[in-house]
Design an enzyme around this catalytic site. Structure first.
Site, PDB file in Angstrom:
ATOM      1  N   LYS A 246      74.640  10.614  36.379  1.00 27.67           N
ATOM      2  CA  LYS A 246      73.587   9.621  36.041  1.00 27.67           C
ATOM      3  C   LYS A 246      74.141   8.405  36.956  1.00 27.67           C
ATOM      4  CE  LYS A 246      69.978   7.809  32.477  1.00 27.67           C
ATOM      5  NZ  LYS A 246      69.269   7.588  31.839  1.00 27.67           N
TER       6      LYS A 246
ATOM      7  N   ARG B 286      63.328  20.061  31.198  1.00 27.93           N
ATOM      8  CA  ARG B 286      62.308  19.413  30.616  1.00 27.93           C
ATOM      9  C   ARG B 286      61.376  20.155  30.831  1.00 27.93           C
ATOM     10  NH1 ARG B 286      64.693  14.107  31.215  1.00 27.93           N
ATOM     11  NH2 ARG B 286      67.418  14.201  32.454  1.00 27.93           N
TER      12      ARG B 286
ATOM     13  N   ARG C  81      77.318  13.794  32.566  1.00 25.00           N
ATOM     14  CA  ARG C  81      76.342  14.563  31.547  1.00 25.00           C
ATOM     15  C   ARG C  81      76.450  16.017  32.048  1.00 25.00           C
ATOM     16  NH1 ARG C  81      70.457  11.044  30.667  1.00 25.00           N
ATOM     17  NH2 ARG C  81      69.995  12.567  32.647  1.00 25.00           N
TER      18      ARG C  81
ATOM     19  N   ARG D 139      67.580   9.649  39.734  1.00 24.27           N
ATOM     20  CA  ARG D 139      68.683   8.636  40.405  1.00 24.27           C
ATOM     21  C   ARG D 139      70.125   9.909  39.150  1.00 24.27           C
ATOM     22  NH1 ARG D 139      69.448   4.121  35.846  1.00 24.27           N
ATOM     23  NH2 ARG D 139      68.247   4.392  33.558  1.00 24.27           N
TER      24      ARG D 139
ATOM     25  N   ASP E 154      58.787  13.780  29.684  1.00 24.44           N
ATOM     26  CA  ASP E 154      59.459  14.074  30.305  1.00 24.44           C
ATOM     27  C   ASP E 154      61.085  14.256  30.128  1.00 24.44           C
ATOM     28  OD1 ASP E 154      58.817  11.420  30.830  1.00 24.44           O
ATOM     29  OD2 ASP E 154      60.337  11.421  32.226  1.00 24.44           O
ATOM     30  N   ASN E 155      61.706  13.519  29.016  1.00 24.37           N
ATOM     31  CA  ASN E 155      62.661  12.937  28.490  1.00 24.37           C
ATOM     32  C   ASN E 155      62.713  13.825  26.852  1.00 24.37           C
ATOM     33  OD1 ASN E 155      63.035  11.083  29.605  1.00 24.37           O
ATOM     34  ND2 ASN E 155      62.893   9.569  28.411  1.00 24.37           N
TER      35      ASN E 155
END
Length: 540
Positions: free
Chosen positions: A125, A202, A195, A105, A277-278
């Protein structure tokens, strides 16, 4: 419309694109991204913006709140030079390989290049469906968007490496969400956060290609990353990128990741969902989902309801999880480095850098000129035990500790229980827990602390200087969970003034800011078990 911004979209220029032009959920192979435009919204409304971030990317702050910029940052229009796309990446979630994830998203608008030749990626986002949305709708709600906007900026001003937030915009539409996944979905206000970061690459970007044995795209991604973000590792701009350079990049990622996590521990931040992934390749805090701030000091606390049983991502475990994630990244780079040993050196660097930075950080929090393991290991361990003997607000404790007069070597102050408690009582949540046993432990520690401070060769002559040193690293204001919830509640009713006021206070977290003391108060009792204040979910 340009807004006088210049775009230089290196990622979409360097990486192979998804060849399927249609926007539908699917597995995307041998591509770093899919081109996709934001989904238009019906009635965008500006809520808040960051003047500092606007200036950072070369945007005249006069545009903040304008109808023209609101349309762009709500996804209804594109500025000249934008090339919107969603990234393809995978990741380990709660320790298990999850396969392809990607920007489900989040839609990157493009890379702004500033007058000083720095690149800043703008990312919306909650901007709609992408090929990576899986079963979700690609949208975001006001609740999570307020939290992300405020925390991005709060973390920056705390001195924590982080992505930034340019804007918060309401979409004018309702989004269906089951906040605690308990079968009771409700419609919530939709919102979009813009953002900003030098790059949103990542760990998972590398993992997806390694997992598919797509070494060619993996090599392309690594080369792009090094030339764009780690060019200082190259002897010349067009130098060949071999195993040594890749290992050097990994070592730097290990170092910056260690520094980031130490900052988290310093201010009491709990990320909540440290999946690979973060994790940012630049050592930035990224993806503010079910995060939280330690209020009472509890090393086993996690704000994430999804993690309530295993507590994998609890506060005290974050350093170990960061190391685990770095090992996962190392495994993804092995096909290019060819051997494990150079990457193992990077992991060793992480361990060493974390330990060194942790010691330096704790010395700063206690007002010491440097950390001396012989004495300070026990001093710190006993302090962290003390903070758990009675429910104690971590932020307030360190701030008020700086106010206690210790005196000088020649004239040490005689510490009295009543005086110590007068300073520290504000940090205690439950008066009945301040027992005689606790008071004895507190005074034992205070005397050990005083002795250590007064024996410090680099110790300032005046208590006021120690106080100044401590207050520079121990914030007075953090984005307490209940404060974020109050801002959400007000915004939900159409009042965005608290969002703006909080943003202003959080710009100066180390200053006293007379008149703003209510934002430094410990968690009120009504917030102890309230959803959004004590526990959060990944629903957003």
């Amino acid at each position: 419309m340009t807004f006088d911004l210049t775009f230089d979209n290196r990622f979409t220029r360097d990486l192979p694109a998804d060849t399927e032009p249609r926007n539908f959920t699917r597995q995307v192979h041998q591509a770093g991204f899919s081109r996709v435009k934001p989904t238009p919204v019906s009635a965008p409304k500006w809520v808040a913006g960051s003047k500092e971030v606007a200036e950072l990317i070369g945007l005249d702050p006069k545009w903040l709140g304008s109808a023209e910029l609101t349309e762009v940052l709500a996804g209804n229009a594109l500025a000249d030079g934008m090339d919107p796309f969603a990234m393809c990446y995978g990741g380990h979630q709660f320790g298990n390989w999850a396969g392809q994830l990607g920007d489900g998203r989040a839609i990157n608008l493009g890379e702004v290049v500033t007058a000083d030749e720095k690149h800043w990626t703008l990312q919306l986002k909650g901007a709609g469906l992408t090929p990576y949305s899986r079963t979700a709708d690609g949208l975001a709600v006001l609740r999570s968007s307020v939290r992300e906007f405020l925390c991005s900026e709060a973390m920056h001003h705390l001195g924590v490496p982080t992505t930034r937030a340019l804007s918060l915009v309401l979409t004018g539409e309702k989004v269906l969400r089951d906040m605690f996944y308990d079968g009771h979905p409700e419609h919530e206000l939709g919102a979009i956060v813009c953002r900003v970061a030098p790059s949103f690459i990542r760990f998972g970007n590398f993992e997806i290609f390694a997992s598919r044995e797509d070494t060619e795209t993996l090599q392309t991604l690594v080369e792009h990353t090094i030339r764009s973000e780690f060019s200082h590792l190259l002897s010349e701009p067009d130098a060949e990128i071999g195993p040594d350079v890749i290992a050097a990049m990994f070592e730097e990622v290990c170092r910056t990741t260690a520094e980031m996590v130490v900052h988290w521990m310093r201010v009491g931040f709990v990320h909540g969902v440290m999946n690979t992934d973060n994790m940012s390749i630049l050592g930035l805090t990224i993806d503010y989902g079910p995060y939280g701030w330690l209020e009472d000091y509890d090393p086993d606390w996690t704000p994430n309801t999804t993690d309530a049983q295993g507590r994998r991502y609890r506060y005290a475990h974050q350093p170990q999880i960061a190391q685990w994630n770095l090992v996962a990244l190392a495994n993804a780079l092995v096909p290019l480095v060819k051997e494990a040993e150079p990457l193992q050196r990077g992991i060793a660097v992480y361990v060493e850098e974390f330990q060194k930075s942790w010691h330096s950080m704790m010395a700063g929090k206690l007002g010491l000129s440097k950390y001396e393991s012989e004495t300070d290991d026990e001093l710190v361990d006993s302090l962290l035990t003390l903070l758990q003997l009675a429910e104690t607000d971590m932020t307030i404790f360190y701030r008020r500790l700086a106010d206690i007069e210790l005196g000088t070597r020649e004239q040490p102050v005689t510490l009295e229980l009543a005086a110590v408690l007068r300073h520290l009582s504000e940090a205690h949540y439950v008066a009945d827990e301040v027992t005689e046993e606790y008071q004895q432990a507190l005074m034992d520690w205070m005397r050990s602390y005083q002795s250590r401070v007064l024996a410090d060769d680099g110790f300032p002559a005046e208590d006021s200087q120690r106080r100044q040193r401590m207050n520079a690293v121990n914030p007075k204001y953090v984005l307490r969970n209940y404060l974020a919830q109050l801002a959400i509640d007000a915004c939900d009713k159409g009042d965005d003034s608290l969002v703006s006021e909080l943003l202003e206070v959080l710009r100066r977290p180390y200053d006293d800011q007379p008149g703003k003391e209510r934002f430094a108060e410990k968690r009120p009792e009504w917030a102890r078990h309230r959803p959004g204040c004590s526990m959060l979910s990944c629903s957003s």
